[in-house]
Design an enzyme around this catalytic site. Structure first.
Site, PDB file in Angstrom:
ATOM      1  N   ARG A 275      48.857  28.933  29.816  1.00 15.43           N
ATOM      2  CA  ARG A 275      47.879  28.062  30.485  1.00 15.43           C
ATOM      3  C   ARG A 275      48.521  26.844  31.136  1.00 15.43           C
ATOM      4  O   ARG A 275      47.914  26.181  31.964  1.00 15.43           O
ATOM      5  CB  ARG A 275      46.798  27.619  29.467  1.00 15.43           C
ATOM      6  CG  ARG A 275      47.363  26.885  28.296  1.00 15.43           C
ATOM      7  CD  ARG A 275      46.355  26.744  27.166  1.00 15.43           C
ATOM      8  NE  ARG A 275      45.576  25.534  27.268  1.00 15.43           N
ATOM      9  CZ  ARG A 275      44.816  25.043  26.285  1.00 15.43           C
ATOM     10  NH1 ARG A 275      44.709  25.713  25.134  1.00 15.43           N
ATOM     11  NH2 ARG A 275      44.147  23.952  26.438  1.00 15.43           N
TER      12      ARG A 275
ATOM     13  N   HIS B 146      47.007  20.754  28.650  1.00 18.88           N
ATOM     14  CA  HIS B 146      46.352  19.610  28.016  1.00 18.88           C
ATOM     15  C   HIS B 146      46.435  18.360  28.867  1.00 18.88           C
ATOM     16  O   HIS B 146      45.583  17.484  28.780  1.00 18.88           O
ATOM     17  CB  HIS B 146      46.883  19.416  26.588  1.00 18.88           C
ATOM     18  CG  HIS B 146      46.298  20.421  25.674  1.00 18.88           C
ATOM     19  ND1 HIS B 146      46.880  21.636  25.444  1.00 18.88           N
ATOM     20  CD2 HIS B 146      45.113  20.423  25.004  1.00 18.88           C
ATOM     21  CE1 HIS B 146      46.099  22.343  24.640  1.00 18.88           C
ATOM     22  NE2 HIS B 146      45.022  21.635  24.360  1.00 18.88           N
TER      23      HIS B 146
ATOM     24  N   GLU C 287      39.649  31.502  19.232  1.00 22.39           N
ATOM     25  CA  GLU C 287      40.461  31.289  20.431  1.00 22.39           C
ATOM     26  C   GLU C 287      41.646  32.239  20.504  1.00 22.39           C
ATOM     27  O   GLU C 287      42.505  32.108  21.364  1.00 22.39           O
ATOM     28  CB  GLU C 287      40.916  29.828  20.526  1.00 22.39           C
ATOM     29  CG  GLU C 287      41.542  29.254  19.294  1.00 22.39           C
ATOM     30  CD  GLU C 287      41.861  27.754  19.435  1.00 22.39           C
ATOM     31  OE1 GLU C 287      41.807  27.203  20.539  1.00 22.39           O
ATOM     32  OE2 GLU C 287      42.181  27.150  18.392  1.00 22.39           O
TER      33      GLU C 287
ATOM     34  N   ASP D  32      42.329  28.773  25.181  1.00 22.25           N
ATOM     35  CA  ASP D  32      43.340  29.609  24.535  1.00 22.25           C
ATOM     36  C   ASP D  32      42.930  31.073  24.525  1.00 22.25           C
ATOM     37  O   ASP D  32      43.776  31.952  24.633  1.00 22.25           O
ATOM     38  CB  ASP D  32      43.592  29.116  23.103  1.00 22.25           C
ATOM     39  CG  ASP D  32      44.541  27.942  23.100  1.00 22.25           C
ATOM     40  OD1 ASP D  32      45.554  28.002  23.817  1.00 22.25           O
ATOM     41  OD2 ASP D  32      44.259  26.939  22.415  1.00 22.25           O
TER      42      ASP D  32
ATOM     43  N   CYS E 230      33.668  25.321  23.467  1.00 19.83           N
ATOM     44  CA  CYS E 230      34.226  23.979  23.679  1.00 19.83           C
ATOM     45  C   CYS E 230      35.428  23.993  24.605  1.00 19.83           C
ATOM     46  O   CYS E 230      36.049  22.967  24.832  1.00 19.83           O
ATOM     47  CB  CYS E 230      34.566  23.312  22.342  1.00 19.83           C
ATOM     48  SG  CYS E 230      35.875  24.166  21.450  1.00 19.83           S
TER      49      CYS E 230
HETATM   50  C1  PEP Z   1      40.469  25.803  23.712  1.00 21.94           C
HETATM   51  O1  PEP Z   1      41.502  26.411  23.438  1.00 21.94           O
HETATM   52  O2  PEP Z   1      39.607  26.244  24.491  1.00 21.94           O
HETATM   53  C2  PEP Z   1      40.208  24.473  23.129  1.00 21.94           C
HETATM   54  C3  PEP Z   1      39.042  23.890  23.259  1.00 21.94           C
HETATM   55  O3  PEP Z   1      41.220  23.855  22.484  1.00 21.94           O
HETATM   56  P1  PEP Z   1      42.472  23.239  23.223  1.00 21.94           P
HETATM   57  O4  PEP Z   1      42.187  23.202  24.703  1.00 21.94           O
HETATM   58  O5  PEP Z   1      42.699  21.887  22.677  1.00 21.94           O
HETATM   59  O6  PEP Z   1      43.580  24.186  22.890  1.00 21.94           O
HETATM   60 MG    MG Z   2      42.738  25.810  21.801  1.00 23.15          MG
END
Ligand code: PEP
Ligand code: MG
Length: 592
Positions: A491, A214, A457, A481, A528
């Site tokens: 990740r 993140h 996810e 995810d 997304c």
């Molecule tokens: C994802 O997991 O791809 C997502 C968009 O959510 P985050 O990156 O906030 O876990």
């Molecule tokens: Mg996610």
């Protein structure tokens, strides 16, 4: 001596500037530039802070000296002597004065910068006793910072003293002018990154972190060059070193020679030209060569990011990561009114375009607070995260749901739920949404309708889409995810980053299948995760049938360019072959 450090490319572009080493624990310290006329006052402020601590220690020493020696541990007296000695150390105070006078750093920043310089010298000492004095140094710094707190009113300035980016010419001719500053830290948390948004730094480098951690995601949203996972960089780079960040290649060049500097300066200008060219696409509708309309949405972290989303031509927000509002608050979560106001600001900021608000997704690499890192659990990514956290605290979840429903009275809101996997979780979530409505009815408070969506996810979700399609109006694929959980790769862990492969056939199959099943049921499907903003993936996703992409605003125009050049009627067969390939990444590299 020039040397290079290799890490992971997370946010594009080139940044050239001087290194500012910051201990992760010191990021909350204000970083801003002062005016030359304020130098004297700032030095005095630092000295007053230091003197206050000196007096406090001397008072303690005096009271100890009046006590019965049997009652006072010898170590305490010795410790106070050491603290006093460190506080009066000339190198420390000269160093701090240097950063204030010559670099125009505010006093707190100057103090922590010098702390890093001296701490490093302690690290290199042979004598174990002396090495351990580093902890004392940190303690007295903390005390001086505390003594100074409340005296300053930090004004954060964007870049350089005049907020001006220096030209390459400036950099080559005179390195005492305002130069961009590059933050170097062992680690930065997502909450730290929010502070970064208002900071003076033009780029950052961390020792740890993965491409879709993140921290990296927020860096991308800030659109500043960054390299993570550049192991040992915080040890190899010294305070004030010249550094180049090549955010495209994931390379850091330390102490670059004039030729290297000129080369990167050229690359930097090329990047700016390319951005200029892309900006011409701002008002061009995202339609493929064969006439398919493609929805390009924005991912945001704060309501104020809506402005950047609109400026980039987004036709809505596809992912508002609401958890960023919950972070760094020392456990005090935003109440309903505060959340309502924030969601309303986001909705109004998007001027009638839809806003997809994802309910809070904390846990794993997104702790609520740095002090509350989830180290107690061995696998936080598999632990109490996202919807699991919300369902474990229904009162907190209901507060968020009410705030979102109320904001929906002011514009189009889509409500998105992260990390669902069990049918029972889905039913529980829907029951709580209904309950939130009842609570608002009972209070006589207005609220609006929302479309309800689920993030896909977790592989188990992607393999049981029927139940998701039954309960939800739309799906959004969280590839970050999905990849992590399909391939069992953390990740955020740079040591396995080379195995984090968006092109693994298993991942592609799950994504393609979700898009196809959504289409078959006439339910919108969006992506997304970071995959949506990766231009090397655009045609493949189009070939799979994807028509809605959500990404950082800074990526929208580059993806739009790919969309404009694509002919989806020719991509479907090709995409099928890629998915069936043993090593799809090789084939996609050839096609691109
Ligand atoms: C994802 O997991 O791809 C997502 C968009 O959510 P985050 O990156 O906030 O876990
Ligand atoms: Mg996610």
């Amino acid at each position: 001596m020039t040397f290079a450090i290799h890490g992971l490319a997370v946010a594009r572009g080139i940044a050239i500037g001087r290194a500012v080493l910051v201990a992760s624990t010191r990021l909350d310290v204000a970083h801003y530039f002062i005016e030359p006329s304020q130098v004297g006052a700032e030095i005095r402020r630092m000295r007053d802070g230091r003197n206050a601590v000196v007096e406090e220690i001397q008072r303690l020493q005096a009271s100890i000296s009046q006590m019965n020696p049997k009652d006072t541990p010898h170590e305490l007296a010795a410790l106070l002597d050491v603290h006093l000695m460190l506080l009066q150390d000339v190198e420390l105070s000269n160093g701090v004065t240097h950063w204030i006078k010559d670099r125009l750093y505010n006093a707190e920043w100057a103090l922590t910068t010098q702390l890093e310089v001296v701490a490093r010298q302690f690290d290199e000492m042979e004598d174990e006793y002396l090495r351990e004095r580093k902890a004392d140094l940190e303690q007295i710094t903390e005390k001086v910072l505390r003594a100074m707190r409340g005296v300053a009113s930090p004004l954060v300035q964007p870049l350089g003293r005049q907020g001006r980016k220096p030209s390459q010419q400036d950099l080559l001719l005179d390195d005492t002018v305002d130069v961009p500053l590059i933050l170097i830290a062992h680690d930065l948390s997502p909450a730290d990154m929010l502070q970064f948004k208002q900071s003076v730094f033009a780029g950052f480098i961390t020792d740890v972190g993965g491409k879709t951690s993140h921290t990296a995601i927020v860096a991308r949203s800030l659109d500043i060059p960054a390299v993570v996972g550049a192991r040992l960089s915080s040890h190899l780079i010294r305070q004030d070193d010249w550094v180049v960040i090549d955010g495209d290649a994931g390379v850091v060049v330390v102490d670059p020679s004039p030729i290297i500097l000129a080369e990167y300066g050229f690359k930097q200008r090329q990047g700016e030209l390319q951005r200029g060219r892309l900006s011409r696409l701002l008002h061009t509708p995202a339609v493929t060569m064969d006439g398919q309309k493609i929805e390009l949405l924005a991912n945001i972290e704060m309501p104020e990011d809506a402005a950047a989303a609109l400026a980039a031509g987004a036709v809505g927000v596809g992912l508002f990561r609401s958890e960023f509002m919950f972070m760094g608050r020392h456990g005090k979560l935003p109440n309903e009114e505060e959340q309502f106001q924030a969601y309303k600001r986001a909705v109004e900021g998007m001027q009638g375009l839809p806003v997809t608000i994802r309910t809070v997704d904390v846990g794993a690499d997104k702790p609520l607070d740095d002090t509350l890192r989830d180290d107690a659990h061995l696998n936080p990514a598999l632990g109490l995260r996202a919807i699991r956290w919300s369902l474990a605290d229904p009162a907190m979840f209901l507060t968020q749901l009410r705030a979102i429903l109320r904001a929906a009275a002011f514009g189009q809101i889509h409500l998105l739920i992260p990390m669902l996997v069990h049918a029972s979780e889905i039913r529980q979530t829907i029951a709580l949404i209904d309950h939130a409505r009842v609570q608002l009815d009972n209070r006589g408070v207005a609220y609006g309708p929302v479309k309800l969506g689920a993030m896909i996810e977790i592989p188990a979700a992607a393999l049981t889409l029927k139940v998701f399609l039954k309960y939800f109006d739309f799906l959004s694929i969280g590839t970050n995810d999905l990849i992590q959980y399909t391939l069992a790769i953390d990740r955020a862990d740079e040591s396995v980053a080379h195995l984090y492969d968006p092109m693994h056939p298993a991942v592609l199959r799950l994504v393609a299948n979700t898009i196809a099943q959504g289409k078959a049921q006439n339910k919108p499907v969006s992506v997304c995760g970071e995959m949506a903003g990766d231009t090397t993936m655009t045609r493949l996703l189009l070939g799979m049938g994807l028509r809605s992409f959500s990404m950082h605003p800074a990526q929208i125009l580059a993806v739009k360019q790919e969309v404009l050049r694509a002919d989806t009627s020719k991509l479907a067969d090709w995409a099928r072959q890629i998915i069936d390939d043993e090593e799809p990444s090789n084939r996609i590299a050839r096609k691109n």
